[in-house]
Scaffold this motif. Structure first.
Motif, PDB file in Angstrom:
ATOM      1  N   ILE A  41      18.697  47.493 -20.810  1.00 58.23           N
ATOM      2  CA  ILE A  41      18.330  46.853 -19.546  1.00 58.23           C
ATOM      3  C   ILE A  41      16.875  47.221 -19.242  1.00 58.23           C
ATOM      4  N   ARG A  48      16.308  42.613 -13.316  1.00 58.16           N
ATOM      5  CA  ARG A  48      16.908  43.376 -14.422  1.00 58.16           C
ATOM      6  C   ARG A  48      17.451  42.404 -15.453  1.00 58.16           C
ATOM      7  N   THR A  49      17.115  42.655 -16.709  1.00 52.81           N
ATOM      8  CA  THR A  49      17.532  41.775 -17.799  1.00 52.81           C
ATOM      9  C   THR A  49      17.655  42.597 -19.076  1.00 52.81           C
ATOM     10  N   TRP A  50      18.225  42.025 -20.099  1.00 52.84           N
ATOM     11  CA  TRP A  50      18.322  42.708 -21.391  1.00 52.84           C
ATOM     12  C   TRP A  50      17.042  42.479 -22.184  1.00 52.84           C
ATOM     13  N   ASN A  92      21.495  51.532 -20.551  1.00 54.93           N
ATOM     14  CA  ASN A  92      21.193  51.184 -19.171  1.00 54.93           C
ATOM     15  C   ASN A  92      19.688  51.280 -18.922  1.00 54.93           C
ATOM     16  N   LEU A  93      19.285  51.098 -17.695  1.00 53.18           N
ATOM     17  CA  LEU A  93      17.869  51.103 -17.322  1.00 53.18           C
ATOM     18  C   LEU A  93      17.192  52.440 -17.655  1.00 53.18           C
ATOM     19  N   TYR A 104      26.750  41.112 -22.436  1.00 52.51           N
ATOM     20  CA  TYR A 104      25.698  40.142 -22.149  1.00 52.51           C
ATOM     21  C   TYR A 104      26.346  39.052 -21.323  1.00 52.51           C
TER      22      TYR A 104
END
Length: 111
Positions: A41, A48-50, A92-93, A104
């Motif tokens: 992330i 927030r995105t992959w 995660n972030l 996803y």
């Protein structure tokens, strides 16, 4: 109407169509198996995105129900989300693995 003005008019129409189409969201395809480097992330444009959706593999049958629950937390009155991919070591972030892997999630009925 001259040929030159006709070409100009058609060019404007085509440009308008392309602008309209560019507003459609297209979600990257997941891989046929999990990538070696897990997706993470990240924040892009305050969202927030992959970082690499192609690193996700298909959602295993045994995890489809869990994926539906996880992605369902993103649902709104107008949009339902579905699990399009899974990675057992997704991050995660903060760069830590999600317990149980990551999904996803994309809006349903979109490519």
């Amino acid at each position: 109407m001259t040929m030159r003005s006709l070409v100009f008019a058609l060019t404007l129409v085509l440009a308008g169509v392309l602008v309209l189409l560019s507003g459609c969201a297209v979600y990257p395809a997941v891989g046929t198996s999990e990538g070696e480097t897990p997706p993470r992330i990240v924040v892009r444009n305050d969202v927030r995105t992959w970082d690499n959706p192609g690193a996700f593999g298909p959602v295993p049958d045994r995890l489809k129900e869990a994926g539906a629950k996880v992605c369902g937390t993103l649902d709104t009155d107008k949009t339902r989300h579905e699990a399009r991919g899974y990675h057992s070591r997704a991050l995660n972030l903060e760069g830590q693995p999600f317990a149980g892997g990551g999904y996803y999630c994309v809006p349903a009925n979109r490519s």
